[in-house]
Design a protein around this motif. Structure first.
Motif, PDB file in Angstrom:
ATOM      1  N   SER A 131       0.825  -1.199   0.000  1.00  0.00           N
ATOM      2  CA  SER A 131       0.000   0.000   0.000  1.00  0.00           C
ATOM      3  C   SER A 131       0.868   1.262   0.000  1.00  0.00           C
ATOM      4  O   SER A 131       0.483   2.276  -0.559  1.00  0.00           O
ATOM      5  CB  SER A 131      -0.995  -0.031   1.163  1.00  0.00           C
ATOM      6  N   VAL A 136      -1.485  -0.046  -3.453  1.00  0.00           N
ATOM      7  CA  VAL A 136      -2.497  -1.093  -3.552  1.00  0.00           C
ATOM      8  C   VAL A 136      -2.895  -1.532  -2.151  1.00  0.00           C
ATOM      9  O   VAL A 136      -2.157  -2.246  -1.475  1.00  0.00           O
ATOM     10  CB  VAL A 136      -1.970  -2.307  -4.344  1.00  0.00           C
ATOM     11  N   LYS A 138      -6.052  -2.858  -1.554  1.00  0.00           N
ATOM     12  CA  LYS A 138      -6.779  -4.101  -1.787  1.00  0.00           C
ATOM     13  C   LYS A 138      -6.862  -4.331  -3.290  1.00  0.00           C
ATOM     14  O   LYS A 138      -6.600  -3.410  -4.072  1.00  0.00           O
ATOM     15  CB  LYS A 138      -8.167  -4.050  -1.157  1.00  0.00           C
ATOM     16  N   ILE A 139      -7.208  -5.578  -3.653  1.00  0.00           N
ATOM     17  CA  ILE A 139      -7.265  -5.906  -5.075  1.00  0.00           C
ATOM     18  C   ILE A 139      -8.323  -5.047  -5.740  1.00  0.00           C
ATOM     19  O   ILE A 139      -9.419  -4.853  -5.210  1.00  0.00           O
ATOM     20  CB  ILE A 139      -7.570  -7.408  -5.252  1.00  0.00           C
ATOM     21  N   GLY A 140      -7.982  -4.458  -6.904  1.00  0.00           N
ATOM     22  CA  GLY A 140      -8.916  -3.577  -7.583  1.00  0.00           C
ATOM     23  C   GLY A 140      -8.499  -2.125  -7.489  1.00  0.00           C
ATOM     24  O   GLY A 140      -8.911  -1.310  -8.300  1.00  0.00           O
ATOM     25  N   ASP A 141      -7.662  -1.787  -6.484  1.00  0.00           N
ATOM     26  CA  ASP A 141      -7.137  -0.424  -6.407  1.00  0.00           C
ATOM     27  C   ASP A 141      -6.242  -0.169  -7.618  1.00  0.00           C
ATOM     28  O   ASP A 141      -5.438  -1.020  -7.987  1.00  0.00           O
ATOM     29  CB  ASP A 141      -6.264  -0.235  -5.152  1.00  0.00           C
ATOM     30  N   ALA A 142      -6.392   1.001  -8.240  1.00  0.00           N
ATOM     31  CA  ALA A 142      -5.477   1.356  -9.322  1.00  0.00           C
ATOM     32  C   ALA A 142      -4.109   1.638  -8.710  1.00  0.00           C
ATOM     33  O   ALA A 142      -4.009   2.425  -7.776  1.00  0.00           O
ATOM     34  CB  ALA A 142      -5.984   2.585 -10.053  1.00  0.00           C
TER      35      ALA A 142
ATOM     36  N   LEU B 157      -8.034  -8.805  -0.290  1.00  0.00           N
ATOM     37  CA  LEU B 157      -9.423  -8.895  -0.718  1.00  0.00           C
ATOM     38  C   LEU B 157     -10.334  -8.076   0.189  1.00  0.00           C
ATOM     39  O   LEU B 157     -11.544  -8.077   0.027  1.00  0.00           O
ATOM     40  CB  LEU B 157      -9.886 -10.357  -0.705  1.00  0.00           C
TER      41      LEU B 157
END
Lengths: 189, 193
Positions: A131, A136, A138-142, B157
């Motif tokens: 982070s 990042v 969490k998964i999905g963060d650009a 997640l």
């Protein structure tokens, strides 16, 4: 009732924190993020202050988090909560169970807990690293790649390794914190 | 009475002058209570360190409670624990009063962006130090790898799964491995002491 919440939370953390200060970090991270007491960045700042002031990191963190949520009473109940379980366990051991570590059941429990504790600390370091330097959480963060952050991290690894080679003992954490503070002023102003 | 006062003051001194937590305190406690005052024997001190490491809670606090109890019973344990906690409590409480205003200053905020990197590095090196002390056998290494993977993936997640549960799973796995080794047909494989 924030005081009761603080007390019970830190009581829980104190009862399962096998292996001292650093185990507190994954445990406190969970609790503080879940309860919305701190952000990830604030947590890291608090750890830095706890590392650079005297005393056990766990106690320092508990005092800090407690005070930030509910002033002096919060600091008192959080510190009491984190200390109470170990106080009772040690009293029991000192008074009655001097041979505690010779019981095979106790050793079996510890043999299961130790790898978990190391894994939790490593996993916390990994997620914090992702982070901070790649943005990042969490998964999905650009991903927001931070080149100064990553270079500072690589540089810290290099000086720590070099120091170990030359001086044959680990580098002082306070030195690393001060150095990174200066580097931060240069890199992030 | 004088002994208790001395215990309390010694603990406060140690609490005030050790940076870096539990392990930094062990040599100071040894110097104060074993070498200087002779209140605790050498061998007993090493046992204390082993117990402090294997029970929950900060090692420094565990040591202080134990040393205090051996010096002055339950009252000693309370005095020892309070003594070691009071200095850091006071320092941190004072810092916490001004911290939010302090970190709002632009150059301080920049410094802390650097410091956060150092903290992550320190957490990595703590993990590495502890990892080196794990026995390199299939059981601990498997548990270690699985929990590292599971905790990291769950966190990425954004699944809330408290670390407390992982530790309790560790307790369960340790006991299960022990009971499994006790089963009659595995008895022969039980080589460790």
């Amino acid at each position: 009732m924030i005081l009761l919440r603080l007390f019970l939370t830190f009581l829980k953390i104190g009862s399962v924190a096998f292996g001292g200060g650093y185990v507190m970090i994954p445990l406190m991270r969970d609790e503080c993020l879940t309860n919305g007491w701190l952000t990830e960045a604030e947590l890291l700042d608090f750890i830095a202050v706890s590392e650079s002031t005297p005393g056990p990191i766990a106690v320092n963190m508990a005092t800090f988090v407690g005070s930030s949520q509910a002033g002096i009473l919060g600091a008192l109940v959080a510190t009491l909560g984190v200390v109470l379980p170990s106080f009772c366990v040690i009293l029991l051991v000192a008074a009655a169970l001097r041979q505690l570590l010779r019981y095979r059941g106790v050793r079996a429990v510890l043999s299961g807990v130790r790898p978990v504790v190391v894994a939790l600390i490593l996993s916390t370091a990994l997620t914090m690293f992702l982070s901070l330097t790649f943005g990042v959480g969490k998964i999905g963060d650009a991903p927001v790649f931070s080149l100064p952050g990553l270079s500072l991290f690589v540089f810290l690894c290099a000086i720590a390794l070099l120091w170990r080679r030359l001086r044959r003992r680990p580098i002082s954490p306070i030195f690393l914190i001060l150095f990174s503070g200066l580097a931060g002023i240069v890199l992030f102003r | 009475m004088k002994r208790l006062l001395l215990l309390f003051l010694s603990m406060m001194k140690i609490g005030l002058f050790t940076f870096g937590g539990g392990y930094a305190m062990i040599p100071l406690l040894e110097n104060e209570f074993v070498s200087k005052r002779g209140w605790i024997g050498d061998e007993e001190f090493f046992d204390m360190v082993a117990v402090a490491e294997s029970t929950p809670g900060p090692i420094a606090v565990n040591m202080a409670t134990y040393v205090g109890y051996r010096v002055g019973g339950v009252v000693g344990a309370i005095l020892g624990t309070v003594g070691i906690v009071v200095p850091s409590f006071a320092v941190i409480f004072l810092i916490s009063l001004v911290f939010r205003r302090f970190i709002a200053v632009a150059w301080v905020a920049a410094a802390f962006r650097g410091i956060r990197i150092a903290v992550v590095f320190l957490i990595f090196s703590a993990a590495w130090r502890l990892f080196k002390r794990l026995p390199k056998k299939p059981f601990p290494l498997t548990v270690f790898s699985l929990v590292t993977a599971a905790a990291t993936v769950l966190s990425l997640l954004a699944v809330r799964f408290s670390s407390v549960w992982f530790i309790l799973i560790g307790v369960g796995l340790g006991l299960a491995a022990y009971l499994f080794a006790l089963l009659p047909r595995n008895r022969r494989g039980e080589g460790d002491k």
